[in-house]
Each structure stands twice: as C-alpha cells, then as structure tokens.
Design an enzyme around this catalytic site. Structure first.
Site, PDB file in Angstrom:
ATOM      1  CB  ALA A   1      -1.402  -9.276   0.167  1.00 50.37           C
ATOM      2  CG  HIS A   2       1.434  -6.738   5.082  1.00 55.00           C
ATOM      3  ND1 HIS A   2       1.708  -6.243   6.613  1.00 55.00           N
ATOM      4  CD2 HIS A   2       1.649  -5.787   4.517  1.00 55.00           C
ATOM      5  CE1 HIS A   2       1.789  -4.869   6.570  1.00 55.00           C
ATOM      6  NE2 HIS A   2       1.739  -4.502   5.180  1.00 55.00           N
TER       7      HIS A   2
ATOM      8  CB  CYS B   1       9.896   5.407  18.573  1.00 49.46           C
ATOM      9  SG  CYS B   1       9.941   4.889  20.201  1.00 49.46           S
TER      10      CYS B   1
ATOM     11  CB  ALA C   1      -0.899   0.068   1.128  1.00 49.51           C
TER      12      ALA C   1
HETATM   13  C1  PLP Z   1      -0.208  -0.583   6.645  1.00 50.37           C
HETATM   14  C2  PLP Z   1      -0.799   0.384   5.947  1.00 50.37           C
HETATM   15  C3  PLP Z   1      -0.289   1.090   4.942  1.00 50.37           C
HETATM   16  C4  PLP Z   1       1.181   0.601   4.443  1.00 50.37           C
HETATM   17  O1  PLP Z   1       0.944  -0.696   3.678  1.00 50.37           O
HETATM   18  P1  PLP Z   1       2.332  -1.632   3.285  1.00 50.37           P
HETATM   19  O2  PLP Z   1       1.722  -2.564   2.456  1.00 50.37           O
HETATM   20  O3  PLP Z   1       2.677  -2.138   4.526  1.00 50.37           O
HETATM   21  O4  PLP Z   1       3.210  -0.640   2.610  1.00 50.37           O
HETATM   22  C5  PLP Z   1      -0.761   2.071   4.151  1.00 50.37           C
HETATM   23  N1  PLP Z   1      -2.062   2.360   4.498  1.00 50.37           N
HETATM   24  C6  PLP Z   1      -2.574   2.033   5.662  1.00 50.37           C
HETATM   25  C7  PLP Z   1      -3.850   2.718   6.246  1.00 50.37           C
HETATM   26  C8  PLP Z   1      -2.065   0.956   6.602  1.00 50.37           C
HETATM   27  O5  PLP Z   1      -2.702   0.675   7.459  1.00 50.37           O
END
Ligand code: PLP
Length: 405
Positions: free
Chosen positions: A203-204, A329, A74
């Site tokens: 996906a994660h 942090c 994302a």
């Molecule tokens: C985790 C998250 C991201 C970043 O996603 P990644 O796939 O880890 O780069 C972006 N936006 C929101 C709202 C998230 O919770």
C-alpha cells in the site's frame, strides 16, 4: 509557491493521500472491532469493511476478492509466495527461476532457498534492464516449481514482459509469481491476461499506509497452494494467520480505488512532467546517460548517470530535494547499485546516478526547480573535477597511467 524539502523519491515510499487517511481514521477509534469476531456488531462492521477493501484491491488487478491475502507489505508477500510455493511443491521439484534485478526481498528469499537445498537460476537482463522471455523458457526444467519476475523495477522503472512470461509459465505448467509493488496503481495490471498466479503488492508505494500489503493467490486455473509462514488462527484462508490490520486494510482499499479512478490521467501527467525534466537535463548537460528502457518504463521514473560526478556528492549539494543515488550503503563501503551493474553500467557511472521518482503530489514548478538545481550542481561539481578537466582537454582517461601507492 515551493515548499521545502521537495519529495521526489516516490519509489521508496509515497506520502499518504489525505483521502486515504480520512477513510482510515474511524477505524482507529470508534470502529475498532476485530474482523474475526463473529459474535457482535463491532466484529461484523470490521469484517464488512475488510471485505469492501478486498473488493477494491481485487478490482484494480482484475482478481476475485477471495484471492487477496493480506500481509504486512511486499517483503512479506514475496517471502510467503516464494518460500510458501517452494515448500508446498517440494515433492514436484526444487528449482526456482528469477532475475538478477529483483528487489532484495526476492533475491534474499531465493538465497535462503538455496541454503535449504533448492537450485535457483538468476536470469540476466539486457542493457535496458529487460529479461528475455525466451531465456525463461530455456531455463525451465522438469524440476521447476516457480518463476518469480518483477513487474517493474524500483530503480530504473523498466517494465518486464510479464504477459509473455506468464504465457510460457502456463504452457509449461510452472507457477508464476510477480512482484508488482512498483506497477500496481501506476500501470494497468491484469492477473488473468498476464497469466500471473501469485502477485505481491504494497500500500505505501501507492499513496496508502505503511505496514500493509497483499499477496494475490490464484484460486482456480490452477488453484495455488501455499505452505504458511506462520501458524495461528487460520486467517486469510489459512495462508496468513494474525488479527487483520483493519485501519491499514481500509486505507489500502481506498488507495486502490483512487488509483483505479485516476491512474490513466495521473500516468499521462507524470509522463509529461518526467519527460520535461529529462529534456531539460539532457538539453543543458553533456555526458548524461539514461538508465532503463527509453519507453517501456514506469511513467514516473527517471534514472540518469551524470559522468564525472559522484551521486553522493550531488545529493549533498541538493539537500532540499529528496532523491536516491545509485549507490547502496552496505556495512562499510558504498557499493554501486547491483541493478545498474546488471545492465552493464560501469561502476563509475553507477556511482554517478540519480533516481527521480515523481509522484501524485509533485507539481510542474517543483520539477522545474529540481531540474535547474541538478543542472547547476552538476556543472559546479564538474568544474571542481580534475578528471572532467582532463577529459575535456581530450585526455583518454582509460589510457592514463596512474601512479600506484
Ligand atoms: C518497496 C518494494 C518492496 C518492499 O515492499 P514493503 O511493503 O516495503 O515491504 C518489494 N519489492 C519492490 C519492487 C519494492 O519496490
């Protein structure tokens, strides 16, 4: 039987579903083809599997498979959507609208655009963390090329009025990007009904693998164009070059399929567990405050401030449980969460907050254990707190004259 440590930080990442892993495994070994190889069966097999995943993802968000562009996650999707639109539509205008509680991957990208001469409006949120669609409407100028508002907040779980914003964007002919990383797979997402033109997924955050995500890019009504961030082989309709991460994509597809099948039931189960945890904590502790909207929130999110207790100390006392505090942090200091501050939560209460992110693999036994341990630990820390002592004795801490050193 409880197993330790207990993971209750499912907004930061989720454990992969074993069924997802199983779907992925052959693509690390015998099915290793490059989806762009057009001359042999290894390539064809990889391409077929990628196409299937594209369909699984598209189905979950009610899109056309051709509108799914694979990325590394994302963060990349947000960068590609915002910078890609800004650059492509620069002739039309230089104004972008977003909100103060977006993820850093959106806020830092917006800042990057400001350094390049774009104007960015950061809309405030109300006490519950929600943006006012009317404020979006008022912020639009004839130079506005993009609105970027998240579907659901990763700290407080509040669910934005996405469909209302999408409607306004359509009426004014402005593109609408939505960071739906926390929403997809947890709540129903419909890019047509919500009027979304670009949407980030990862996906994660939904029981799939790390390092794979997607950007939904609308193909018609309107057809969205993007300046690519990377030059190369012209993969993904020229929007994102690079050999596709086939095992990751297969896992992402499987994760979406499972969410589609199980979301409704899982949402009910997690809502019930989340409410059970909240009731237990609120029933046994005084001076605790819920952060985020009471009902318009993700089923698995709970964010609470525990007055007179430092979130970090609380976490230290709860080492066998994985949770997040409302402090971030930075290089040298512990800053209170900018999301909580944006709701108007004072810096003390922001530092006193914990985020509980329940997930697919949490059990009621775990929830009860976590509730009990949180209560015990808060009571113990408050017993040692002179401030709490004074407050209990009726001293109004706001009127205390502290000696300055
Ligand atoms: C985790 C998250 C991201 C970043 O996603 P990644 O796939 O880890 O780069 C972006 N936006 C929101 C709202 C998230 O919770």
């Amino acid at each position: 039987m409880l197993k330790f440590p207990i993971f209750m930080d499912n907004h930061s990442t989720t454990p992969m579903d074993p069924r997802v892993l199983e779907a992925m495994l052959p693509f690390f070994t015998e099915k290793f083809g490059n989806a762009a190889s057009r001359n042999h069966s290894f390539g064809w097999e990889a391409e077929r599997s990628v196409d299937q995943a594209r369909e699984q993802i598209a189905r979950l968000i009610h899109a056309d498979p051709k509108e799914v562009i694979f990325t590394s996650g994302a963060t990349e999707s947000n960068n590609l959507a915002i910078k890609g639109v800004a650059q492509m539509y620069r002739e039309k205008g230089n104004h972008v609208i977003t909100s103060v509680t977006e993820h850093k991957a959106v806020l830092d990208t917006a800042k990057h655009l400001e350094n390049e001469g774009f104007a960015v409006t950061y809309l405030p949120v109300d006490r519950d963390g929600l943006i006012d669609p009317e404020a979006v409407k008022s912020a639009i100028t004839d130079k506005t090329v993009l609105i970027s508002v998240m579907m659901a907040n990763n700290e407080i779980g509040s669910i934005s009025p996405v469909a209302e914003i999408g409607k306004i964007a359509k009426e004014r002919g402005v593109l609408f990007h939505c960071d739906a990383t926390q929403g997809v797979g947890k709540i129903p997402v419909h890019v047509q009904e919500m009027g979304i033109d670009l949407m980030s997924l990862s996906a994660h955050k939904m029981y799939g693998p790390k390092g794979i995500g997607a950007l939904y890019v609308r193909k018609k009504g309107p057809r969205v164009r993007l300046a690519p961030m990377m030059d190369g082989g012209g993969h993904e309709r020229g929007m994102r070059s690079g050999t596709l991460n086939v095992p990751g994509i297969v896992g992402f597809g499987a994760a979406c399929e499972l969410c589609g099948l199980e979301m409704e039931e899982e949402g009910k189960r997690l809502t019930q567990l989340r409410d059970r945890l909240r009731e237990k904590i609120f029933g046994q502790l005084e001076e605790v405050y819920l952060n985020g909207h009471p009902t318009k929130r993700l089923p698995h999110n709970l964010n609470i401030s525990f007055a007179y207790v430092e979130g970090e100390s609380l976490l230290m006392g709860l080492k066998e449980i994985a949770l997040s505090s409302g402090s971030a942090c930075t290089t040298a200091t512990l800053e209170p969460s900018y999301v909580l501050r944006a709701l108007g939560v004072g810096s003390d209460l922001a530092h006193s907050s914990l985020r509980f992110g329940l997930g697919r693999f949490n059990t009621q036994e775990e929830v009860d254990y976590v509730g009990q341990r949180v209560i015990e630990t808060v009571l113990r820390l408050r017993e040692m707190s002179p401030l709490y002592e004074m407050a209990k004795e009726g001293v109004d801490l706001k009127n205390v004259q502290w000696t300055q050193h």
